[in-house]
Motif scaffolding. Structure first.
Motif, short mmCIF file in Angstrom:
data_model
loop_
_atom_site.label_atom_id
_atom_site.label_comp_id
_atom_site.label_asym_id
_atom_site.label_seq_id
_atom_site.Cartn_x
_atom_site.Cartn_y
_atom_site.Cartn_z
N ALA A 1 -2.77 -2.15 3.64
CA ALA A 1 -3.69 -2.39 4.75
C ALA A 1 -2.97 -3.01 5.96
N GLY A 2 -1.65 -3.12 5.89
CA GLY A 2 -0.90 -3.60 7.04
C GLY A 2 -0.54 -5.06 7.03
N PHE A 3 -0.49 -5.67 5.85
CA PHE A 3 -0.13 -7.08 5.73
C PHE A 3 1.21 -7.24 5.03
N ARG B 1 -10.93 -6.82 3.58
CA ARG B 1 -12.06 -6.71 4.52
C ARG B 1 -12.12 -7.93 5.42
N PHE B 2 -12.00 -9.10 4.80
CA PHE B 2 -12.14 -10.34 5.57
C PHE B 2 -10.97 -10.54 6.54
N GLY C 1 -11.83 -5.41 -6.80
CA GLY C 1 -12.71 -6.04 -5.83
C GLY C 1 -12.13 -7.28 -5.20
N LEU C 2 -11.21 -7.95 -5.90
CA LEU C 2 -10.60 -9.17 -5.36
C LEU C 2 -9.82 -8.86 -4.08
N ALA D 1 -0.17 -4.86 -3.39
CA ALA D 1 -0.01 -3.48 -2.91
C ALA D 1 -1.17 -3.07 -2.01
N ALA D 2 -2.38 -3.50 -2.36
CA ALA D 2 -3.54 -3.18 -1.53
C ALA D 2 -3.44 -3.84 -0.16
N LEU D 3 -3.02 -5.09 -0.14
CA LEU D 3 -2.85 -5.79 1.13
C LEU D 3 -1.71 -5.17 1.95
#
Length: 252
Positions: free
Chosen positions: A54-56, A248-249, A241-242, A49-51
């Motif tokens: 972020a647009g992935f 970020r990367f 954090g994972l 969900a976080a990815l």
């Protein structure tokens, strides 16, 4: 949360592999660890969900023997390098040409093998892995083979109890798992790590050295760095954090 879609593809030998997808945007293939699955590694604790946020587009296969994929018990279904061939099958079936690749533990090891075999992600994330996890695989496997062979005898207090409990909770077939471990996972020539040219993040829990030194692994790669998050080999997967580090990367 973005909608989760699950489909199946046929791998090189006809084995049905479940592919879980979430989000829209740049494709990122996420490969889970041993005895886990896409849900436990990437979905349950919010990483997909976080990815997606972020647009992935998250593309999350379940390895054979794991999750919603087939678990054949025919030894012929486990040629050397079978997981690498499964990874290629996912990329080819979905027509991926410009994508990122993320692997955790066995998924990280397989990501390295797949890149050495010809996969060309834009960026690579190797999580839960150190150099010795590539060179001492037979020793690592021996622990799990012993656990499977003593499956019905293992009780609380046995060093193998946690691994057995996790494997049982995920519904892993011990016969299929033993075949995968003894026949299907290839050796890695670490001298070839210098050919992995894409930017790489070695992502590790601050208490995780289950697979050796992440620093030595990063040093063996031409364009890599170590990023540390909280947790050990099991608990880091539950930490936000994972996915924050991966976002970020991959967004840089």
């Amino acid at each position: 949360m973005s909608d989760l879609i699950t489909t199946h593809i046929e791998s090189f030998d006809g084995t049905q592999m479940a592919i879980h997808r979430m989000g829209e945007g740049r494709p990122v293939v996420l490969l889970h660890g041993l005895f886990s699955n896409a849900d436990v590694n990437w979905i349950k604790y919010g990483h997909a969900a976080a990815l997606a946020g972020a647009g992935f587009e998250c593309i999350m296969p379940d390895w054979r023997v794991h999750g919603d994929s087939d678990a054949p018990t025919d030894p012929e279904a486990y040629p050397a390098g079978v997981l690498v061939r499964d990874a290629f099958a996912v990329v080819e079936a979905l027509g991926l040409t410009d994508y990122d690749l993320v692997g955790f533990s066995l998924g990280a090891r397989t990501s390295i093998s797949a890149v050495l075999a010809g996969l060309t992600p834009r960026r690579l994330v190797i999580s839960g892995m150190g150099l010795e996890g590539l060179t001492n695989w037979e020793k690592r496997v021996a622990f799990f083979i012993d656990m499977i062979d003593r499956y019905d005898e293992i009780e609380r207090g046995d060093p193998a109890f946690i691994a057995k409990s996790f494997m049982k909770a995920q519904g892993i077939d011990p016969v299929a798992a033993r075949l995968l471990l003894t026949r299907g996972v290839e050796q890695i020539d670490t001298a070839k790590l210098s050919t992995i040219a894409m930017p790489t993040m070695v992502l590790i829990g601050d208490e995780d050295r289950d697979n050796g030194s992440p620093e030595r692994l990063a040093d063996a790669l031409p364009d890599a760095f170590v990023e540390t998050i909280a947790g050990n080999h099991m608990s880091c997967v539950t930490q936000p954090g994972l996915s924050a580090a991966i976002v970020r990367f991959l967004s840089a």
